[in-house]
Enzyme design. Structure first.
Site, mmCIF file in Angstrom:
data_model
loop_
_atom_site.group_PDB
_atom_site.id
_atom_site.type_symbol
_atom_site.label_atom_id
_atom_site.label_comp_id
_atom_site.label_asym_id
_atom_site.label_seq_id
_atom_site.Cartn_x
_atom_site.Cartn_y
_atom_site.Cartn_z
ATOM 1 C CE LYS A 201 34.865 66.383 32.965
ATOM 2 N NZ LYS A 201 36.274 66.679 32.570
ATOM 3 C CD GLU A 277 33.252 80.830 26.790
ATOM 4 O OE1 GLU A 277 33.586 80.775 25.575
ATOM 5 O OE2 GLU A 277 34.058 80.827 27.715
ATOM 6 C CB CYS A 311 37.243 81.475 24.757
ATOM 7 S SG CYS A 311 36.595 82.311 26.214
ATOM 8 C CD GLU A 408 39.237 79.480 20.132
ATOM 9 O OE1 GLU A 408 39.057 80.276 21.069
ATOM 10 O OE2 GLU A 408 38.586 78.419 20.001
#
Length: 508
Positions: A201, A277, A311, A408
Site C-alpha cells: 500500500k 520504522e 527519517c 521532527e
C-alpha cells in the site's frame, strides 16, 4: 502477463510545464490497481489525483482501492502463498536479481524521472534512490539462498532439536512518500526472498512509482498474486480491512510514530508480526576537535537530502562552543549557495516539499521558533510562486528544548544550538522519546565509541554524512520503532522459527 488494458497517466490532460520526455513517460505508466498480475480499475471506480509538487498541478489520476479490493488482494496473496513458499530459494533469488537488473538498466531513467515528477526531489537524488532501492533486490537475492536453520542436542541429552526457518506468510507493506522506490524494495525484497506474498500500500502522494515497481516485478518473473499494489485515498479503510483478515501474518510500516502506534494497536487483535520504522529527529553533533569543513559538508548533505524529508535526516545541530561561530558561518554560506527550484531543472539542489500541508507544517515550526526569539540567518519564509517550496534555512539563538529542536522537522531547516560538554549533549539527545539515528563528528576515536554506547539511537554515523546501506540493519529504538530492515537481519523479519524435537535413540 498481459497489460493491454492498462489505463495510463496520459488519460489526464498534459500540463504545459511538463516536457515531452515527462509526458511520454506518464503515457506509459499504469494507473490501475495491481491484482493477480494485471492492472485493473478499482471496484468502486474512484480515482485519486497525483500532484506535481513543483507546480501544484495534476500529473495523473490513479485508481483508488477500497475494502473490496483489499479482500481481492488478500485472496490472491493467500492463494499464491503456498506455491510461492514452495519455490526453491534459487528461483526466488533469480527473480530478485532480474528485478535488480531491470531497475538499473531498462527502467533506471524512467524510475528516476517518475520520482522527481511525483515526489519533487532533484533528478540527481532520484537517480541515487534508484541505485539504492535496486540494491535491496540484489542484496536479498543473495540472502534468499543463505537462510539457515539449526541442529543440536538439548542440554539434558534426550532430544535432538532441529530448528526450521519458514516464511511467516502474507504481508502488508505500508510505505511512505519520501522514498517511493527504496521503501518498497526494502520491504518487498526480503519478503519475496523469504517466500512471503505481499500487499503493497503506497503513500497516497506517490503511487506511480509503486505501480511501475509492480510492472518491473512482473517482467522479472514474479508469479501472479505474489504482489498486489493498492493505491488508495482510504488508507484507514483499506488497512483496517487487511489487518482484520486472519490470513494476514505480518505488517511492515514506515511512517510517523503517531500512525505507527495506531497500527500497533490494530495489529494486536490478530497478534500480527510487526516491523515499525517510525519517527527520527536525528541530532547532528559537532565537537571542538572535528574537521570543520568536512563536518559542514556532511551536515549539508544529510540535512538537505530529499529536502530534509528523510527519517534519518539531521533534524537539529549541536555544536560545541569552541567551534560554534565558525561552523554556523560555514553552514550558512553552504546552504545559502544551494539553488531552489523544480527537480527537473539542471543545477537545482533543493526541490519542493511533497505537499502544501508539509510546507505549511515546516513554515509553522519556523514561525513559532522566530516568535520565541530565534533568528533566521538565511531563509525562514515561504517564497512566492507556484509549488510547495521552502528555502534552506539556518536558525540560531534556539533553546535546546525549543519545539523545533524536539520535533521532527522534515524540511530544509537547520536549527543550531551550542553545547559545552559531552555529558550535556548526551542528556539532551537521550531525553528525546525517539531514537532512530544520530551523526557525530570528532577526531577522538575513544569518544566516538563511548557515545556509540551512550546515545540512545539505533544508528550512528561517525564523521559521515550517510548511513543507509542495503547490507546494514536500519532501524531505531524507543518510539522510533522495532525491527530492522536491510542487512542479514532484514530477511529474519519475514521468517519464523519452527522447533522440531525427536527422541535420541538409545545407544546399542
Amino acid at each position: 502477463m498481459s497489460h493491454a488494458s492498462d489505463k495510463t497517466a496520459s488519460d489526464s490532460p498534459p500540463e504545459r510545464e511538463l516536457d515531452d520526455l515527462s509526458r511520454d513517460l506518464l503515457s506509459r505508466i499504469p494507473t490501475g490497481i495491481f491484482l493477480s498480475g494485471e492492472f485493473v480499475p478499482g471496484a468502486s471506480g474512484r480515482e485519486l489525483e497525483v500532484l506535481n509538487p513543483a507546480t501544484g498541478q495534476a500529473l495523473a489520476r490513479v485508481a483508488s482501492a477500497e475494502e473490496r479490493d483489499a479482500v481481492a488482494a488478500m485472496d490472491a496473496a493467500a492463494a499464491a502463498q503456498g506455491p510461492w513458499a514452495a519455490t526453491s530459494p534459487r528461483e526466488r533469488s533469480e527473480i530478485l536479481r532480474r528485478a535488480f537488473e531491470l531497475m538499473t538498466t531498462t527502467y533506471s531513467d524512467d524510475l528516476a524521472l517518475l520520482m522527481t515528477l511525483e515526489m519533487g526531489k532533484p533528478l540527481a537524488q532520484s537517480r541515487a534512490e534508484v541505485a539504492y532501492g535496486a540494491e535491496f533486490m540484489r542484496w536479498f537475492a543473495e540472502e534468499a539462498v543463505r537462510v539457515r536453520g539449526d541442529y543440536f542436542r538439548v542440554p539434558e541429552g534426550h532430544l535432538q532439536a532441529t530448528v526450521l526457518r519458514r516464511p511467516v506468510g502474507p504481508c502488508l507493506l505500508i510505505t511512505p512518500w519520501n522514498f517511493p522506490l527504496a521503501m518498497a524494495t526494502r520491504k518487498a525484497g526480503p519478503a519475496f526472498a523469504a517466500g512471503c506474498t505481499a500487499i503493497l500500500k503506497p503513500a497516497r502522494d506517490t503511487p506511480l512509482t509503486a505501480l511501475l515497481f509492480a510492472r518491473i516485478m512482473s517482467e522479472a518473473g514474479l508469479p501472479d498474486g505474489v504482489l498486489s499494489v493498492l493505491p488508495t485515498q482510504d488508507s484507514r479503510g483499506v488497512g483496517s480491512a487487511l489487518m482484520a483478515d486472519p490470513r494476514l501474518r505480518k505488517l511492515s510500516f514506515t511512517g510517523s510514530t503517531e500512525v505507527g502506534k495506531a497500527l500497533l494497536r490494530q495489529a494486536a487483535d490478530n497478534v500480527l508480526r510487526t516491523s515499525m520504522e517510525l519517527g527520527g529527529n536525528a541530532p547532528f553533533i559537532v565537537f571542538d576537535d572535528a574537521d570543520i569543513p568536512a563536518a559542514v559538508s556532511a551536515a549539508v548533505a544529510t540535512k538537505m537530502r530529499n529536502m530534509g524529508q528523510a527519517c534519518n535526516a539531521a533534524d537539529h545541530v549541536f555544536v560545541q562552543e569552541g567551534v560554534y561561530e565558525e561552523f554556523v558561518a560555514a553552514l550558512t554560506r553552504e546552504l545559502g549557495a544551494l539553488r531552489l527550484g523544480s527537480g527537473l531543472e539542471e543545477g537545482v539542489d533543493v526541490g519542493p516539499l511533497i505537499s502544501a500541508r508539509q510546507r505549511d507544517d515546516v513554515a509553522g515550526l519556523v514561525d513559532r521558533a522566530l516568535a520565541g526569539g530565534a533568528r533566521a540567518l538565511i531563509g525562514g519564509r515561504i517564497p512566492e510562486g507556484p509549488g510547495f517550496f521552502y528555502p534552506p534555512t539556518v536558525l540560531v539563538d534556539v533553546a535546546p528544548d525549543a519545539e523545533i529542536m524536539t520535533q521532527e522537522i522534515f524540511g530544509p531547516v537547520a536549527p543550531v544550538a551550542p553545547f559545552r560538554t559531552e555529558g550535556e549533549v548526551v542528556d539532551w539527545v537521550n531525553a528525546d522519546a525517539v531514537g532512530l539515528s544520530a551523526y557525530l563528528h570528532t577526531r577522538d576515536a575513544g569518544r566516538a565509541m563511548r557515545l556509540a554506547e551512550r546515545l540512545e539511537v539505533g544508528m550512528l554515523g561517525v564523521n559521515s554524512a550517510t548511513i543507509s546501506n542495503a547490507g546494514a540493519p536500519f532501524g531505531g529504538v524507543k518510539h522510533s520503532g522495532m525491527g530492522r530492515e536491510g542487512g542479514k537481519e532484514g530477511i529474519g523479519e519475514y521468517l519464523e522459527s519452527v522447533y522440531v524435537a525427536t527422541p535420541v535413540p538409545p545407544q546399542p
